[in-house]
Enzyme design. Structure first.
Site, short mmCIF file in Angstrom:
data_model
loop_
_atom_site.label_atom_id
_atom_site.label_comp_id
_atom_site.label_asym_id
_atom_site.label_seq_id
_atom_site.Cartn_x
_atom_site.Cartn_y
_atom_site.Cartn_z
N LEU A 265 0.81 -1.22 0.00
CA LEU A 265 0.00 0.00 0.00
C LEU A 265 0.85 1.27 0.00
CD1 LEU A 265 -2.66 -1.19 2.60
CD2 LEU A 265 -2.76 -1.32 0.11
N GLY B 32 -1.55 6.36 -2.83
CA GLY B 32 -2.65 6.22 -3.80
C GLY B 32 -3.77 5.40 -3.18
N HIS B 33 -3.40 4.22 -2.65
CA HIS B 33 -4.40 3.38 -1.97
C HIS B 33 -5.01 4.15 -0.78
CE1 HIS B 33 -1.49 0.21 -3.52
NE2 HIS B 33 -2.63 -0.15 -4.10
N GLN C 218 -5.09 -12.22 -13.33
CA GLN C 218 -4.90 -11.00 -14.12
C GLN C 218 -3.44 -10.82 -14.58
OE1 GLN C 218 -6.18 -8.30 -10.81
NE2 GLN C 218 -4.54 -6.97 -11.57
N LYS D 165 -5.68 6.22 -11.71
CA LYS D 165 -4.35 5.80 -12.16
C LYS D 165 -4.48 4.65 -13.17
CE LYS D 165 -0.06 4.07 -11.77
NZ LYS D 165 -0.31 2.73 -12.25
N LEU E 7 2.13 7.16 -8.08
CA LEU E 7 2.48 6.11 -7.13
C LEU E 7 1.98 4.77 -7.64
CD1 LEU E 7 1.77 7.85 -3.72
CD2 LEU E 7 3.91 7.68 -4.99
N SER E 8 2.81 3.76 -7.49
CA SER E 8 2.46 2.41 -7.93
C SER E 8 3.25 1.43 -7.08
CB SER E 8 2.86 2.24 -9.41
OG SER E 8 2.92 0.88 -9.74
P1 AMP Z 1 -3.63 -2.12 -7.02
O1 AMP Z 1 -3.21 -2.47 -5.63
O2 AMP Z 1 -2.50 -1.67 -7.90
O3 AMP Z 1 -4.49 -3.19 -7.66
O4 AMP Z 1 -4.56 -0.84 -6.90
C1 AMP Z 1 -5.70 -0.82 -6.08
C2 AMP Z 1 -6.47 0.44 -6.33
O5 AMP Z 1 -5.66 1.58 -6.05
C3 AMP Z 1 -6.93 0.58 -7.80
O6 AMP Z 1 -8.25 1.09 -7.83
C4 AMP Z 1 -5.93 1.57 -8.35
O7 AMP Z 1 -6.43 2.31 -9.44
C5 AMP Z 1 -5.69 2.47 -7.15
N1 AMP Z 1 -4.42 3.18 -7.27
C6 AMP Z 1 -3.19 2.64 -7.54
N2 AMP Z 1 -2.26 3.61 -7.64
C7 AMP Z 1 -2.89 4.79 -7.43
C8 AMP Z 1 -2.47 6.16 -7.41
N3 AMP Z 1 -1.21 6.52 -7.61
N4 AMP Z 1 -3.40 7.10 -7.17
C9 AMP Z 1 -4.71 6.77 -6.96
N5 AMP Z 1 -5.17 5.50 -6.96
C10 AMP Z 1 -4.27 4.52 -7.21
#
Ligand code: AMP
Length: 270
Positions: free
Chosen positions: A29, A32-33, A57, A145, A179-180
């Site tokens: 996390l 963004g999360h 996926q 994102k 953020l990723s």
């Molecule tokens: P993930 O853990 O990558 O599957 O992301 C879970 C959720 O967080 C998804 O809805 C993503 O679009 C959102 N998310 C990921 N990175 C960001 C970010 N930098 N800003 C806003 N939301 C994000």
């Protein structure tokens, strides 16, 4: 915070009558999360976060194997945020059989990431379908994102469920990088290139806003980015943000970008 490792138990022990916001994640996390969680906490009485790295996926085994995992730290973060419920389901509770693992995409949706990562969104829709079928939810929070993902999930939910989708803006770090969780796989030097690329594309957005016919700039920018060491552009496209067609104007366009930084695949939109 109550942690559930089974959906069955969650359904038995939680009262879903109180309006509940759902934030699905794959963990590791970051802010963004956290922004999605904060939105849910603001709009809903209770918030449920899930952490599930969804194998169906991933279209490459290595990508799944290398996906960052930080469960202990994630739990600490969620406790600090006073999240009500965390769900960490087991794979055999999500997918009972092989046909649950994919939801078909229409031909016209097979663009951008759906084209370059065959099977990816089929797996994303499948896991969302399983969550929404198994848990009585009314509100789901997703990030811009992953804009194409947001677009496809919205469309899927509209057809099949009575659930409201809230979208949240992309959160960037001080160097403009979106953020990723995958940024954890990069070194400082790699991140510098991601930051440079983000500034180029944020700048392109400003130029297109003033003069949409500048789209010929795209080719030059792709060339410029591909010249960076260990960077490979997968696609850079401008599309209409409402329907993802190429029929756009200066008021409704969005720039979509996917690239490899070393061997890490990253996406962003502007
Ligand atoms: P993930 O853990 O990558 O599957 O992301 C879970 C959720 O967080 C998804 O809805 C993503 O679009 C959102 N998310 C990921 N990175 C960001 C970010 N930098 N800003 C806003 N939301 C994000």
């Amino acid at each position: 915070m109550i942690i559930f490792k089974s959906i069955n138990k969650l359904n038995k022990e939680v009262n879903f009558k109180a309006n509940m916001g759902f934030v699905p994640t794959m963990g590791s996390l970051h802010n963004g999360h956290i922004s999605l969680i904060k939105s849910s906490k603001k709009k809903c009485k209770k918030t449920l976060v899930s952490i599930f790295i969804n194998p169906s996926q991933f279209n490459k085994k290595n990508d799944l194997r290398n996906y960052p995992r930080n469960l202990k730290k994630d739990i600490k973060v969620l406790k600090k945020l006073k999240v009500d419920y965390l769900l960490i389901p087991k794979i055999n509770e999500i997918y009972k059989n092989n046909k649950d693992k994919k939801i078909k995409l229409s031909k016209k949706d097979k663009i951008m990431c759906a084209f370059y990562r065959p099977g990816h969104f089929e797996g994303v829709l499948a896991v969302i379908n399983q969550f929404l079928k198994k848990i009585k939810l009314r509100f789901i929070f997703l990030g811009e994102k992953d804009y194409q993902q947001l677009f496809l999930i919205r469309k899927f939910i509209k057809k099949k469920f009575k659930i409201r989708v809230f979208s949240c803006k992309t959160i960037r770090d001080k160097n403009k990088i979106a953020l990723s969780s995958r940024n954890n796989l990069l070194k400082k030097n790699d991140l510098k290139k991601s930051s440079y690329i983000a500034s180029l594309l944020l700048n392109l957005r400003i130029k297109l806003k003033n003069n949409i016919s500048l789209k010929y700039e795209i080719e030059n920018i792709v060339k410029k980015i591909n010249k960076l060491e260990n960077i490979k552009v997968e696609y850079l496209e401008i599309r209409n943000k409402k329907n993802l067609t190429k029929n756009y104007n200066k008021n409704n366009f969005k720039i979509f970008f996917a690239y490899y930084n070393k061997n890490v695949r990253l996406i962003d939109n502007y």
